[in-house]
Design a protein around this motif. Structure first.
Motif, PDB file in Angstrom:
ATOM      1  N   GLU A  47       0.809  -1.223   0.000  1.00 19.02           N
ATOM      2  CA  GLU A  47       0.000   0.000   0.000  1.00 19.02           C
ATOM      3  C   GLU A  47       0.842   1.274   0.000  1.00 19.02           C
ATOM      4  O   GLU A  47       0.303   2.372   0.121  1.00 19.02           O
ATOM      5  N   GLY A  48       2.137   1.142  -0.146  1.00 15.10           N
ATOM      6  CA  GLY A  48       2.990   2.326  -0.123  1.00 15.10           C
ATOM      7  C   GLY A  48       2.740   3.255  -1.299  1.00 15.10           C
ATOM      8  O   GLY A  48       2.296   2.832  -2.375  1.00 15.10           O
ATOM      9  N   GLU A  49       3.051   4.527  -1.092  1.00 12.70           N
ATOM     10  CA  GLU A  49       2.974   5.508  -2.171  1.00 12.70           C
ATOM     11  C   GLU A  49       4.149   5.290  -3.111  1.00 12.70           C
ATOM     12  O   GLU A  49       5.272   5.042  -2.675  1.00 12.70           O
ATOM     13  N   VAL A  50       3.907   5.388  -4.409  1.00  8.69           N
ATOM     14  CA  VAL A  50       4.974   5.205  -5.397  1.00  8.69           C
ATOM     15  C   VAL A  50       5.498   6.571  -5.825  1.00  8.69           C
ATOM     16  O   VAL A  50       4.777   7.358  -6.433  1.00  8.69           O
ATOM     17  N   LEU A  51       6.753   6.846  -5.515  1.00  5.62           N
ATOM     18  CA  LEU A  51       7.327   8.160  -5.789  1.00  5.62           C
ATOM     19  C   LEU A  51       7.989   8.267  -7.158  1.00  5.62           C
ATOM     20  O   LEU A  51       8.324   9.365  -7.592  1.00  5.62           O
ATOM     21  N   VAL A  52       8.191   7.133  -7.815  1.00  5.04           N
ATOM     22  CA  VAL A  52       8.825   7.130  -9.139  1.00  5.04           C
ATOM     23  C   VAL A  52       7.732   7.173 -10.211  1.00  5.04           C
ATOM     24  O   VAL A  52       6.906   6.258 -10.300  1.00  5.04           O
ATOM     25  N   THR A 239      11.130   3.576  -4.748  1.00  3.54           N
ATOM     26  CA  THR A 239       9.711   3.901  -4.842  1.00  3.54           C
ATOM     27  C   THR A 239       9.213   4.621  -3.595  1.00  3.54           C
ATOM     28  O   THR A 239       8.163   5.265  -3.621  1.00  3.54           O
ATOM     29  N   GLN A 240       9.960   4.518  -2.488  1.00  6.15           N
ATOM     30  CA  GLN A 240       9.502   5.054  -1.211  1.00  6.15           C
ATOM     31  C   GLN A 240      10.278   6.262  -0.716  1.00  6.15           C
ATOM     32  O   GLN A 240       9.755   7.068   0.055  1.00  6.15           O
ATOM     33  N   ILE A 241      11.534   6.382  -1.118  1.00  9.84           N
ATOM     34  CA  ILE A 241      12.385   7.459  -0.613  1.00  9.84           C
ATOM     35  C   ILE A 241      12.967   8.212  -1.792  1.00  9.84           C
ATOM     36  O   ILE A 241      13.767   7.677  -2.554  1.00  9.84           O
TER      37      ILE A 241
END
Length: 289
Positions: A47-52, A239-241
């Motif tokens: 469920e993490g946000e995808v930053l890429v 994807t997270q940081i």
């Protein structure tokens, strides 16, 4: 050549990337000193946000393929930290899904970690504890650091597993909870403001749910020489940081030393010398026989 010791460290985390942010320097330092370091991750962070931008399709509300991708990120991060023993709780037979943030509808899914039976999950961890026989355990506090349901459940599972393993032949000598002292966060916020930047938009450390009272800190691991490995591992969790985000802004504006100290609260066992100038224990294996 790395000299092996009979010291064994177990870390229990909720999602891939939590281990690097909280304990990257600790893990790299003790692994390099020959300690057997085992990481147990309870979910794959679906469920993490995808930053890429190019990977946005992996998100749970689209292709729902973020979990397998984060497994790869975790592997790459562990290579950077020098960790060879990392596992998912219950693998290969049982898999718990990321529960999402507290109050999210995902919390109610039958397959999420938040809904897992405590003793069932704890007994999966007991198997690992009885196998590796760690003298030291690191996990979250009862609030999970900042209230995420998977962090809270990881805390409960780790503490229950430690209790159960003690009745089955292995007593963990020292148990630590991750913590971040308020004064350190406030100093970072102040310095970031001075250069026209911020940290998660916080005006004060009191705005951050993971800021803890300084007197709760009993122990600190300082290992400046392993900060580059920690930052490389953070980059592996792409994807997270974000390299343009607040964590790397700290490094750019305050220098690498901001990541050299990792703080803990000892909740089982006794703090032992050596101590720093604030009376904080400097070696989490101190006093372990």
């Amino acid at each position: 050549m790395r000299v092996k010791t009979d010291k064994r460290l177990l870390l229990v985390h909720a999602h891939p990337d939590d281990e690097t942010i909280n304990n990257g320097v600790t893990m790299a330092k003790y692994a390099a000193e020959g300690v057997h370091v085992t990481l147990v991750t309870c979910t794959r962070g679906e469920e993490g946000e995808v930053l890429v931008e190019s990977l946005k399709n992996l998100a749970s509300d689209r292709d729902d393929k973020l979990g397998p991708h984060r497994e790869i990120e975790l592997h790459d991060a562990m290579v950077e930290l020098g960790i060879s023993d990392f596992r998912f709780l219950g693998a290969p037979n049982k898999k718990w899904r990321d529960s999402g943030m507290m109050g999210a509808p995902q919390n109610d899914r039958d397959d999420v970690f938040w809904q897992s039976d405590l003793d069932e999950a704890a007994n999966e961890l007991v198997k690992i504890i009885l196998e590796i026989k760690p003298q030291v355990l690191i996990t979250y506090d009862e609030f999970g650091g900042y209230g995420h349901p998977d962090h809270i459940k990881a805390h409960r599972v780790a503490m229950r597993a430690a209790e159960l393993s003690a009745t089955q032949g292995w007593q963990i000598a020292k148990i630590y909870w991750n913590t971040m002292p308020r004064s350190v966060l406030q100093d970072g916020i102040d310095k970031m403001k001075a250069v026209g930047s911020d940290f998660f938009g916080a005006e004060s450390a009191d705005d951050l749910p993971f800021a803890k009272a300084d007197e709760l800190v009993t122990s600190v691991v300082n290992a400046q020489e392993y900060v580059p490995q920690k930052l490389a591992a953070m980059k592996a969790h792409a994807t997270q940081i974000s390299v343009d985000g607040p964590f790397f802004a700290l490094s750019n504006n305050l220098g690498l030393s901001v990541w050299a100290d990792e703080y803990y609260t000892l909740v089982k066992g006794e703090i032992s010398a050596p101590f720093d100038e604030n009376g904080r224990e400097l070696d989490i294996f101190a006093g372990v026989k």
